[in-house]
Write a protein that holds these residues in place. Structure first.
Motif, PDB file in Angstrom:
ATOM      1  N   ASP A  47       0.836  -1.211   0.000  1.00 10.15           N
ATOM      2  CA  ASP A  47       0.000   0.000   0.000  1.00 10.15           C
ATOM      3  C   ASP A  47       0.867   1.256   0.000  1.00 10.15           C
ATOM      4  N   TYR A  48       1.896   1.219   0.829  1.00  9.27           N
ATOM      5  CA  TYR A  48       2.780   2.385   0.945  1.00  9.27           C
ATOM      6  C   TYR A  48       3.465   2.685  -0.399  1.00  9.27           C
ATOM      7  N   TYR A  49       4.039   1.657  -1.012  1.00  8.33           N
ATOM      8  CA  TYR A  49       4.778   1.908  -2.253  1.00  8.33           C
ATOM      9  C   TYR A  49       3.855   2.254  -3.417  1.00  8.33           C
ATOM     10  N   ALA A  50       2.602   1.779  -3.357  1.00  7.56           N
ATOM     11  CA  ALA A  50       1.633   2.211  -4.380  1.00  7.56           C
ATOM     12  C   ALA A  50       1.428   3.728  -4.267  1.00  7.56           C
ATOM     13  N   LEU A  51       1.400   4.242  -3.029  1.00  6.52           N
ATOM     14  CA  LEU A  51       1.267   5.686  -2.830  1.00  6.52           C
ATOM     15  C   LEU A  51       2.533   6.417  -3.302  1.00  6.52           C
ATOM     16  N   ALA A  52       3.692   5.844  -3.004  1.00  4.70           N
ATOM     17  CA  ALA A  52       4.943   6.463  -3.462  1.00  4.70           C
ATOM     18  C   ALA A  52       4.965   6.532  -4.995  1.00  4.70           C
ATOM     19  N   GLU A  53       4.459   5.481  -5.644  1.00  5.14           N
ATOM     20  CA  GLU A  53       4.362   5.512  -7.116  1.00  5.14           C
ATOM     21  C   GLU A  53       3.390   6.593  -7.566  1.00  5.14           C
ATOM     22  N   GLY A  54       2.289   6.737  -6.836  1.00  7.65           N
ATOM     23  CA  GLY A  54       1.330   7.797  -7.149  1.00  7.65           C
ATOM     24  C   GLY A  54       1.991   9.166  -7.057  1.00  7.65           C
ATOM     25  N   ALA A  55       2.821   9.337  -6.052  1.00  4.46           N
ATOM     26  CA  ALA A  55       3.552  10.599  -5.896  1.00  4.46           C
ATOM     27  C   ALA A  55       4.456  10.840  -7.100  1.00  4.46           C
ATOM     28  N   ALA A  56       5.175   9.799  -7.512  1.00  6.83           N
ATOM     29  CA  ALA A  56       6.088   9.938  -8.653  1.00  6.83           C
ATOM     30  C   ALA A  56       5.313  10.257  -9.933  1.00  6.83           C
ATOM     31  N   LYS A  57       4.169   9.614 -10.096  1.00  8.07           N
ATOM     32  CA  LYS A  57       3.385   9.804 -11.317  1.00  8.07           C
ATOM     33  C   LYS A  57       2.617  11.120 -11.333  1.00  8.07           C
ATOM     34  N   SER A  58       2.441  11.744 -10.169  1.00  6.58           N
ATOM     35  CA  SER A  58       1.637  12.970 -10.112  1.00  6.58           C
ATOM     36  C   SER A  58       2.282  14.114 -10.875  1.00  6.58           C
ATOM     37  N   GLY A  59       3.591  14.042 -11.067  1.00  7.11           N
ATOM     38  CA  GLY A  59       4.294  15.117 -11.757  1.00  7.11           C
ATOM     39  C   GLY A  59       4.458  16.375 -10.917  1.00  7.11           C
ATOM     40  N   LEU A  60       4.126  16.295  -9.634  1.00  7.79           N
ATOM     41  CA  LEU A  60       4.163  17.487  -8.781  1.00  7.79           C
ATOM     42  C   LEU A  60       5.524  17.683  -8.104  1.00  7.79           C
ATOM     43  N   PHE A  61       6.323  16.640  -8.006  1.00  7.52           N
ATOM     44  CA  PHE A  61       7.476  16.664  -7.104  1.00  7.52           C
ATOM     45  C   PHE A  61       8.802  16.407  -7.823  1.00  7.52           C
ATOM     46  N   ASP A  62       9.898  16.881  -7.196  1.00  6.52           N
ATOM     47  CA  ASP A  62      11.241  16.659  -7.736  1.00  6.52           C
ATOM     48  C   ASP A  62      11.870  15.386  -7.200  1.00  6.52           C
ATOM     49  N   SER A  63      11.490  15.008  -5.980  1.00  6.83           N
ATOM     50  CA  SER A  63      12.066  13.807  -5.383  1.00  6.83           C
ATOM     51  C   SER A  63      11.008  13.133  -4.529  1.00  6.83           C
ATOM     52  N   ILE A  64      11.308  11.903  -4.145  1.00  6.09           N
ATOM     53  CA  ILE A  64      10.465  11.179  -3.191  1.00  6.09           C
ATOM     54  C   ILE A  64      11.167  11.228  -1.828  1.00  6.09           C
ATOM     55  N   GLY A  65      10.426  11.644  -0.801  1.00  4.16           N
ATOM     56  CA  GLY A  65      11.000  11.781   0.537  1.00  4.16           C
ATOM     57  C   GLY A  65      11.170  10.440   1.232  1.00  4.16           C
ATOM     58  N   HIS A  66      12.252  10.342   2.027  1.00  4.75           N
ATOM     59  CA  HIS A  66      12.498   9.168   2.894  1.00  4.75           C
ATOM     60  C   HIS A  66      11.782   7.902   2.401  1.00  4.75           C
ATOM     61  N   LEU A  67      12.351   7.317   1.325  1.00  5.34           N
ATOM     62  CA  LEU A  67      11.675   6.272   0.551  1.00  5.34           C
ATOM     63  C   LEU A  67      11.073   5.130   1.373  1.00  5.34           C
ATOM     64  N   ASP A  68      11.865   4.556   2.268  1.00  2.00           N
ATOM     65  CA  ASP A  68      11.375   3.372   2.995  1.00  2.00           C
ATOM     66  C   ASP A  68      10.950   3.724   4.428  1.00  2.00           C
ATOM     67  N   LEU A  69      10.193   4.816   4.548  1.00  2.00           N
ATOM     68  CA  LEU A  69       9.792   5.355   5.861  1.00  2.00           C
ATOM     69  C   LEU A  69       9.069   4.380   6.802  1.00  2.00           C
ATOM     70  N   PRO A  70       8.247   3.436   6.312  1.00  2.00           N
ATOM     71  CA  PRO A  70       7.556   2.560   7.284  1.00  2.00           C
ATOM     72  C   PRO A  70       8.487   1.714   8.156  1.00  2.00           C
ATOM     73  N   LYS A  71       9.783   1.688   7.820  1.00  2.00           N
ATOM     74  CA  LYS A  71      10.726   0.929   8.665  1.00  2.00           C
ATOM     75  C   LYS A  71      11.131   1.702   9.916  1.00  2.00           C
ATOM     76  N   LYS A  72      10.674   2.952  10.036  1.00  2.00           N
ATOM     77  CA  LYS A  72      11.148   3.904  11.058  1.00  2.00           C
ATOM     78  C   LYS A  72      11.291   3.306  12.459  1.00  2.00           C
ATOM     79  N   PHE A  73      10.288   2.516  12.879  1.00  2.68           N
ATOM     80  CA  PHE A  73      10.316   1.961  14.244  1.00  2.68           C
ATOM     81  C   PHE A  73      10.819   0.513  14.260  1.00  2.68           C
ATOM     82  N   GLY A  74      11.316   0.049  13.121  1.00  2.00           N
ATOM     83  CA  GLY A  74      11.891  -1.290  13.060  1.00  2.00           C
ATOM     84  C   GLY A  74      11.062  -2.325  12.320  1.00  2.00           C
TER      85      GLY A  74
END
Ligand code: ZN
Ligand code: ZN
Length: 263
Positions: free
Chosen positions: A142-169
């Motif tokens: 689900d998370y990476y589908a959203l990251a792909e949506g971000a990339a496809k939106s054409g709104l952004f220059d980069s994707i932030g903190h790519l693998d963020l759901p690992k934050k707490f381990g």
């Protein structure tokens, strides 16, 4: 910091987001002290009022933010290259709002970050228990589908903190969705925010992980160095380690100015 050319820290916040401390000039001074050539402020952008309001500036504070950064720009002119950016959120349905904000000022660099899966702010320590009631593989899909949506939106220059759901381990159990997202990011010509804040979190690993850094570099995706500083003392945090992780896999480091990639 070795033979790397002029270094920029392109991910940092200001008190306008409500959870960062220190004035823009103090972040700039910290960057100078750390020997950096420049910084880009990327505070949490305004979003529609119903979305994550306590963690970002309001729309009516945006002009103040721009003015604060421009004052630091003027004060440090000739000593430190101070740039104006945003950390935007990608959340389906808010694209028009984001587009309006991105059109309102001359941004240098816009990071597209995913902080929510549905209504769950998954990187908020307050809601960490939710991980226990989720299937991790499904969560990452689900998370990476959203990251792909971000990339496809054409709104952004980069994707932030790519693998963020690992934050707490909670690490990605398979990795397939991440690789698919990297394919889309490469195809759409975005960069990755190489975010050293992960080294300050329970996972104790930068975003992205070393294997994803390699996979990104193999796809020709460049990296933008960022500390994600929420206080001046975090500016340039562990950049020597970041540069090593990127160069070890043949990756490139770039910056953005006027939303054009350099380096
Ligand atoms: Zn923040
Ligand atoms: Zn973020």
């Amino acid at each position: 910091m070795g033979m790397t050319g002029p270094l920029f820290d392109s991910h940092m916040h200001t008190p306008l987001c409500g959870h960062a401390t220190g004035l823009p000039r103090e972040y700039a001074q910290a960057a100078l002290d750390a020997g950096l050539a420049g910084i880009c402020f990327t505070d949490h952008m305004p979003m529609p009022a119903w979305y994550d309001a306590p963690w970002r500036m309001r729309r009516d504070q945006l002009a103040q933010y721009v003015q604060d950064v421009q004052e630091a720009q003027a004060e440090f002119a000739g000593r430190l290259d101070v740039r104006l950016g945003l950390e935007a959120d990608f959340h389906p349905g808010t694209e028009r709002f984001v587009e309006e904000v991105l059109g309102a000022h001359p941004w240098d660099y816009v990071i597209g970050s995913v902080h929510y899966i549905g209504a769950w702010g998954f990187d908020n320590p307050e809601f960490i228990a939710e991980y226990d009631s989720r299937d991790l593989a499904g969560l990452y899909r689900d998370y990476y589908a959203l990251a792909e949506g971000a990339a496809k939106s054409g709104l952004f220059d980069s994707i932030g903190h790519l693998d963020l759901p690992k934050k707490f381990g909670h690490r990605d159990p398979d990795g397939y969705a991440a690789l698919h997202a990297l394919d889309v990011i490469a195809e759409r010509g975005l960069a990755l925010d190489f975010n050293t804040a992960g080294w300050r979190k329970p996972v104790a690993e930068a975003y992205p992980a070393p294997d994803l850094t390699r996979q990104a570099a193999e796809r020709g995706i460049p990296f933008v160095l960022g500390s994600d500083a929420h206080k001046p003392g975090e500016v340039g945090h562990r950049f020597t380690d970041a540069i090593k992780q990127i160069h070890d896999v043949g990756g490139r480091i770039v910056t953005y100015q006027g939303r054009v990639r350099h380096g």
